[in-house]
Design an enzyme around this catalytic site. Structure first.
Site, PDB file in Angstrom:
ATOM      1  N   HIS A   1      -2.481  -4.012  -6.009  1.00 49.35           N
ATOM      2  CA  HIS A   1      -2.147  -5.292  -6.648  1.00 49.35           C
ATOM      3  C   HIS A   1      -3.001  -6.378  -6.002  1.00 49.35           C
ATOM      4  CE1 HIS A   1       0.122  -5.901  -2.996  1.00 49.35           C
ATOM      5  NE2 HIS A   1       0.873  -4.847  -3.253  1.00 49.35           N
TER       6      HIS A   1
ATOM      7  N   MET B   1      -1.797   2.483   0.372  1.00 48.45           N
ATOM      8  CA  MET B   1      -1.091   3.638  -0.194  1.00 48.45           C
ATOM      9  C   MET B   1      -1.203   3.611  -1.720  1.00 48.45           C
ATOM     10  SD  MET B   1       2.026   4.475   2.328  1.00 48.45           S
ATOM     11  CE  MET B   1       3.130   3.173   1.835  1.00 48.45           C
ATOM     12  N   GLY B   2      -2.145   2.836  -2.237  1.00 50.34           N
ATOM     13  CA  GLY B   2      -2.378   2.823  -3.680  1.00 50.34           C
ATOM     14  C   GLY B   2      -1.436   1.903  -4.429  1.00 50.34           C
TER      15      GLY B   2
ATOM     16  N   LYS C   1       1.838  -9.645   5.263  1.00 48.67           N
ATOM     17  CA  LYS C   1       3.132  -9.338   4.650  1.00 48.67           C
ATOM     18  C   LYS C   1       3.874  -8.307   5.492  1.00 48.67           C
ATOM     19  CE  LYS C   1       5.384  -6.955   1.167  1.00 48.67           C
ATOM     20  NZ  LYS C   1       5.310  -5.542   1.495  1.00 48.67           N
TER      21      LYS C   1
ATOM     22  N   SER D   1       3.794  -2.994  -3.830  1.00 42.59           N
ATOM     23  CA  SER D   1       3.757  -1.862  -4.774  1.00 42.59           C
ATOM     24  C   SER D   1       5.174  -1.509  -5.196  1.00 42.59           C
ATOM     25  CB  SER D   1       3.090  -0.654  -4.118  1.00 42.59           C
ATOM     26  OG  SER D   1       1.826  -1.024  -3.613  1.00 42.59           O
ATOM     27  N   ARG D   2       6.141  -1.782  -4.319  1.00 43.58           N
ATOM     28  CA  ARG D   2       7.535  -1.438  -4.622  1.00 43.58           C
ATOM     29  C   ARG D   2       8.135  -2.328  -5.706  1.00 43.58           C
ATOM     30  NH1 ARG D   2       7.802   0.023   1.007  1.00 43.58           N
ATOM     31  NH2 ARG D   2       8.433   2.212   1.107  1.00 43.58           N
TER      32      ARG D   2
ATOM     33  N   HIS E   1      -3.568  -6.323  -2.194  1.00 45.06           N
ATOM     34  CA  HIS E   1      -4.636  -5.407  -1.758  1.00 45.06           C
ATOM     35  C   HIS E   1      -6.007  -5.993  -2.105  1.00 45.06           C
ATOM     36  CE1 HIS E   1      -1.246  -2.465  -2.612  1.00 45.06           C
ATOM     37  NE2 HIS E   1      -1.517  -2.201  -1.355  1.00 45.06           N
TER      38      HIS E   1
ATOM     39  N   GLN F   1       3.896  -4.292  11.226  1.00 42.88           N
ATOM     40  CA  GLN F   1       2.858  -3.246  11.160  1.00 42.88           C
ATOM     41  C   GLN F   1       1.519  -3.773  11.692  1.00 42.88           C
ATOM     42  OE1 GLN F   1       2.180  -0.553   7.645  1.00 42.88           O
ATOM     43  NE2 GLN F   1       0.584  -2.047   7.211  1.00 42.88           N
TER      44      GLN F   1
HETATM   45  P1  AMP Z   1       0.378  -0.631   1.333  1.00 41.16           P
HETATM   46  O1  AMP Z   1      -0.429  -0.079   0.212  1.00 41.16           O
HETATM   47  O2  AMP Z   1       1.681  -1.201   0.923  1.00 41.16           O
HETATM   48  O3  AMP Z   1       0.470   0.306   2.510  1.00 41.16           O
HETATM   49  O4  AMP Z   1      -0.450  -1.876   1.878  1.00 41.16           O
HETATM   50  C1  AMP Z   1      -1.788  -1.756   2.259  1.00 41.16           C
HETATM   51  C2  AMP Z   1      -2.208  -3.039   2.924  1.00 41.16           C
HETATM   52  O5  AMP Z   1      -2.042  -4.116   2.009  1.00 41.16           O
HETATM   53  C3  AMP Z   1      -1.351  -3.369   4.153  1.00 41.16           C
HETATM   54  O6  AMP Z   1      -2.194  -3.899   5.170  1.00 41.16           O
HETATM   55  C4  AMP Z   1      -0.406  -4.404   3.628  1.00 41.16           C
HETATM   56  O7  AMP Z   1       0.074  -5.284   4.620  1.00 41.16           O
HETATM   57  C5  AMP Z   1      -1.288  -5.131   2.634  1.00 41.16           C
HETATM   58  N1  AMP Z   1      -0.483  -5.856   1.652  1.00 41.16           N
HETATM   59  C6  AMP Z   1       0.533  -5.362   0.909  1.00 41.16           C
HETATM   60  N2  AMP Z   1       1.091  -6.335   0.168  1.00 41.16           N
HETATM   61  C7  AMP Z   1       0.413  -7.477   0.452  1.00 41.16           C
HETATM   62  C8  AMP Z   1       0.517  -8.835   0.016  1.00 41.16           C
HETATM   63  N3  AMP Z   1       1.427  -9.204  -0.852  1.00 41.16           N
HETATM   64  N4  AMP Z   1      -0.356  -9.733   0.538  1.00 41.16           N
HETATM   65  C9  AMP Z   1      -1.300  -9.345   1.447  1.00 41.16           C
HETATM   66  N5  AMP Z   1      -1.443  -8.095   1.890  1.00 41.16           N
HETATM   67  C10 AMP Z   1      -0.602  -7.168   1.405  1.00 41.16           C
END
Ligand code: AMP
Length: 290
Positions: free
Chosen positions: A34, A30-31, A150, A187-188, A37, A154
């Site tokens: 970090h 979702m952008g 994490k 991201s939060r 990702h 999901q």
């Molecule tokens: P999001 O952008 O938050 O939807 O995350 C996109 C992908 O990145 C999802 O598969 C998350 O589980 C993964 N992700 C987010 N934070 C982390 C993290 N700290 N370590 C590893 N994967 C992550």
């Protein structure tokens, strides 16, 4: 790096790669990218010939409109990160291309995986996730897709869906990337104040304290949950949403920890919802317990 905004364009690009004999890895995001990702992108680049990253803040997985509106948007930075990481194509669809007027189809994973933890506080969340991942898979048509541990629930929901619906995509679940002090990257986290950032450390610290109690022989789930809850409750402004011990085999709540179990929790800090979990008996988190 190429950027596409419609399913037809990205599908045509993937088709070309496959025609050239290349495998395609996919990292949905979702952008506000970090290092978490980045680790998924690195894993995808290591395993696949070409990598697609999608950047799409999916409205159907947000139960709270404010959370959706406040979600960080850093597209220019994200594109730079993807280019530097060696991504071949980014898919940045518009909301109305993904969900045009009259949209009426959803994917629902039912049962143990979606009746607890994040599913309780966020009704419809996993339905939104399963639906958008299905749509993204149909657009990108990847060989392998990469998700973060994490978001454990999901990742399990998606693995179940891919298997149940014979989607033919390999799912890889990659380890959680943390800040040096133990906070899981998210991201939060950008929405936390400096003080909130400090308070948020109570989450990995409480999880690690429970993990140490487990290592010392504690097997009562309620006791482990209490250790975590106490660590969170000493901080004003930290509100526990849930803390539960679930087995990884059946994703069921357990009273007594036997085999492979995780302690999972969600908490609000500065009204930002953070989630984390620890595999009981697994590696320690890099937190200070002083
Ligand atoms: P999001 O952008 O938050 O939807 O995350 C996109 C992908 O990145 C999802 O598969 C998350 O589980 C993964 N992700 C987010 N934070 C982390 C993290 N700290 N370590 C590893 N994967 C992550």
């Amino acid at each position: 790096m190429q950027q596409f905004s419609t399913p037809a364009e990205i599908r045509a690009w993937t088709r070309e790669q496959r025609k050239a004999g290349k495998t395609v890895g996919f990292v949905p995001t979702m952008g506000a990218l970090h290092d978490g990702h980045r680790s998924l992108i690195a894993a995808a680049c290591a395993e696949c010939d070409e990598v697609v990253v999608s950047i799409f803040v999916n409205p159907t997985q947000f139960d709270n409109p404010e959370d959706l509106e406040n979600y960080p948007n850093m597209l220019a930075d994200d594109l730079g990160i993807c280019t530097a990481a060696g991504v071949g194509a980014v898919f940045t669809p518009d909301r109305d291309k993904m969900y045009p007027n009259g949209y009426a189809t959803f994917v629902d994973v039912v049962g143990n995986l979606t009746d607890k933890l994040c599913a309780v506080a966020r009704p419809g969340h996993f339905r939104g996730v399963a639906t958008v991942v299905t749509k993204l898979f149909n657009a990108v048509v990847p060989d392998v897709a990469f998700f973060g541990q994490k978001d454990l629930q999901q990742a399990l929901v998606i693995s179940r869906m891919v298997s149940d619906l014979d989607m033919g995509v390999e799912v890889r679940v990659c380890p959680t990337v943390r800040e040096p002090d133990g906070l899981a990257m998210s991201s939060r986290n950008r929405r936390l104040s400096e003080e909130g950032r400090e308070k948020a450390l109570a989450l990995p610290r409480g999880l690690e304290m429970a993990n140490q109690a487990y290592a010392a022989g504690e097997r009562d789930s309620n006791k482990l949950i209490e250790i975590l809850a106490m660590e969170l409750l000493v901080h004003t402004g930290v509100d526990l949403d849930y803390a539960q011990v679930v087995s990884l085999t059946g994703f069921e709540e357990v009273d007594e920890v036997k085999d492979s179990c995780v302690l999972a929790a969600a908490a609000f800090v500065d009204e930002v919802r953070l989630i984390d979990h620890i595999h009981l008996g697994g590696p320690a988190l890099p937190v200070s317990l002083d």
